[in-house]
Design a protein around this motif. Structure first.
Motif, PDB file in Angstrom:
ATOM      1  N   UNK A  44       0.583  -1.063   0.055  1.00  0.00           N
ATOM      2  CA  UNK A  44       0.172   0.060   0.179  1.00  0.00           C
ATOM      3  C   UNK A  44       0.969   1.114   0.150  1.00  0.00           C
ATOM      4  N   UNK A  45       1.733   0.756  -0.271  1.00  0.00           N
ATOM      5  CA  UNK A  45       2.904   2.182  -0.103  1.00  0.00           C
ATOM      6  C   UNK A  45       2.354   3.362  -1.091  1.00  0.00           C
ATOM      7  N   UNK A  46       2.030   3.365  -1.761  1.00  0.00           N
ATOM      8  CA  UNK A  46       1.438   4.662  -2.460  1.00  0.00           C
ATOM      9  C   UNK A  46       0.295   5.880  -1.903  1.00  0.00           C
ATOM     10  N   UNK A  47      -0.269   4.301  -1.192  1.00  0.00           N
ATOM     11  CA  UNK A  47      -1.892   5.465  -0.718  1.00  0.00           C
ATOM     12  C   UNK A  47      -1.151   5.456   0.846  1.00  0.00           C
ATOM     13  N   UNK A  48      -0.253   5.295   1.816  1.00  0.00           N
ATOM     14  CA  UNK A  48       0.130   5.759   2.601  1.00  0.00           C
ATOM     15  C   UNK A  48       1.448   6.591   2.476  1.00  0.00           C
ATOM     16  N   UNK A  49       1.631   7.100   1.621  1.00  0.00           N
ATOM     17  CA  UNK A  49       2.656   8.292   1.343  1.00  0.00           C
ATOM     18  C   UNK A  49       1.667   8.993   0.963  1.00  0.00           C
ATOM     19  N   UNK A  50       0.392   8.915   0.660  1.00  0.00           N
ATOM     20  CA  UNK A  50      -0.673  10.140  -0.495  1.00  0.00           C
ATOM     21  C   UNK A  50      -0.834  10.155   1.241  1.00  0.00           C
ATOM     22  N   UNK A  51      -1.081   9.686   2.912  1.00  0.00           N
ATOM     23  CA  UNK A  51      -2.365   9.451   3.502  1.00  0.00           C
ATOM     24  C   UNK A  51      -1.125  10.628   4.989  1.00  0.00           C
ATOM     25  N   UNK A  52       0.326   9.724   4.510  1.00  0.00           N
ATOM     26  CA  UNK A  52       1.724  10.820   5.431  1.00  0.00           C
ATOM     27  C   UNK A  52       1.600  12.386   4.833  1.00  0.00           C
ATOM     28  N   UNK A  53       1.518  12.699   3.831  1.00  0.00           N
ATOM     29  CA  UNK A  53       1.234  14.076   3.366  1.00  0.00           C
ATOM     30  C   UNK A  53       0.707  14.907   3.739  1.00  0.00           C
ATOM     31  N   UNK A  54      -1.285  13.987   3.289  1.00  0.00           N
ATOM     32  CA  UNK A  54      -2.563  14.842   3.965  1.00  0.00           C
ATOM     33  C   UNK A  54      -2.421  14.924   5.482  1.00  0.00           C
ATOM     34  N   UNK A  55      -1.634  14.842   6.203  1.00  0.00           N
ATOM     35  CA  UNK A  55      -1.405  14.537   7.560  1.00  0.00           C
ATOM     36  C   UNK A  55      -0.932  15.829   8.116  1.00  0.00           C
ATOM     37  N   UNK A  56       0.249  15.733   7.377  1.00  0.00           N
ATOM     38  CA  UNK A  56       1.139  16.726   7.573  1.00  0.00           C
ATOM     39  C   UNK A  56       1.110  17.926   7.249  1.00  0.00           C
ATOM     40  N   UNK A  57       0.115  18.472   5.760  1.00  0.00           N
ATOM     41  CA  UNK A  57      -0.137  18.827   5.511  1.00  0.00           C
ATOM     42  C   UNK A  57      -1.459  19.298   5.865  1.00  0.00           C
ATOM     43  N   UNK A  58      -2.020  18.946   7.072  1.00  0.00           N
ATOM     44  CA  UNK A  58      -3.365  19.762   7.764  1.00  0.00           C
ATOM     45  C   UNK A  58      -2.113  20.108   9.013  1.00  0.00           C
TER      46      UNK A  58
END
Length: 245
Positions: A44-58
């Protein structure tokens, strides 16, 4: 030394070095990534990267909403000593007493989640709380001495960590993008560098080769240009300075 003075002294010392917590978590994260081959989350590498970026973006968004509405002499990056020319009680500061640290929690959480290591993720909130509780103690001791009953009245109805949305008050000052860019370009760049480094290291471990993902390459190069341009403008011109802000 009495415990109150000890907390205040140690909190002042940590306050001076508080910007380096992300570096400590980054080192811990690299150690966790070394075990990434055994993780069930690799697929789930790509999905996790998007989630991580989104959380940090928040987290970045929280800091932007906070800093954009504050006057000069408050909510700064000062490290030598506490500074508070005014007690902020509106906007984000009407929801909780330390919105910048609340934002920091999510910024670092995004990087921590990038490790996909369950124990690092579980222990992170504890490490963050232990680190910042002394800083908060020192800050609030300073504010109480300076603003007395005004601080006590605000603190008694405003939570430390978790927002209380029913207490929201419209910001006293208009939003300033200039102040946000002037103060936060380093935070944004540090986040991109951390996630980019995590991406490279994880690819080395998972794929056994040095790979630059095209999307990450664009993000990193763009952020480098943004950082250098803003740094030049900030150091050499007054374009990002506004009167009283």
């Amino acid at each position: 030394m009495p415990i109150q003075e000890e907390f205040e002294k140690s909190g002042a010392w940590i306050f001076k070095w508080r910007s380096y917590l992300p570096l400590l978590m980054f080192i811990l994260g690299i150690g966790a990534i070394l075990d990434l081959k055994n993780s069930q989350f690799i697929k789930y590498d790509t999905i996790i990267e998007v989630i991580c970026f989104s959380i940090s973006g928040c987290g970045i968004a929280i800091r932007v909403l906070t800093i954009g509405h504050t006057p000069s002499g408050t909510s700064g990056r000062n490290t030598k000593s506490q500074v508070a020319d005014k007690l902020n009680t509106t906007g984000m500061y009407s929801l909780l007493r330390h919105p910048l640290y609340f934002g920091n929690f999510f910024i670092i959480l995004g990087v921590v989640l990038f490790t996909r290591h369950i124990w690092v993720i579980i222990t992170y909130p504890l490490i963050f709380t232990l680190y910042y509780e002394r800083v908060i103690f020192a800050e609030e001791a300073f504010l109480r001495k300076k603003y007395g009953e005004e601080f006590v009245s605000w603190a008694s109805k405003t939570p430390v960590y978790f927002p209380k949305f029913s207490h929201y008050k419209k910001p006293e000052f208009p939003f300033s993008w200039k102040k946000v860019i002037r103060n936060e370009y380093q935070t944004f760049f540090a986040l991109i560098c951390s996630l980019f480094a995590m991406e490279i290291i994880s690819d080395l471990i998972i794929r056994q080769r040095f790979v630059f993902d095209p999307a990450w390459k664009i993000i990193f190069i763009t952020s480098c240009f943004f950082y250098l341009i803003i740094r030049f403008i900030n150091k050499k011109t007054n374009l990002l300075h506004t009167s009283g802000r």
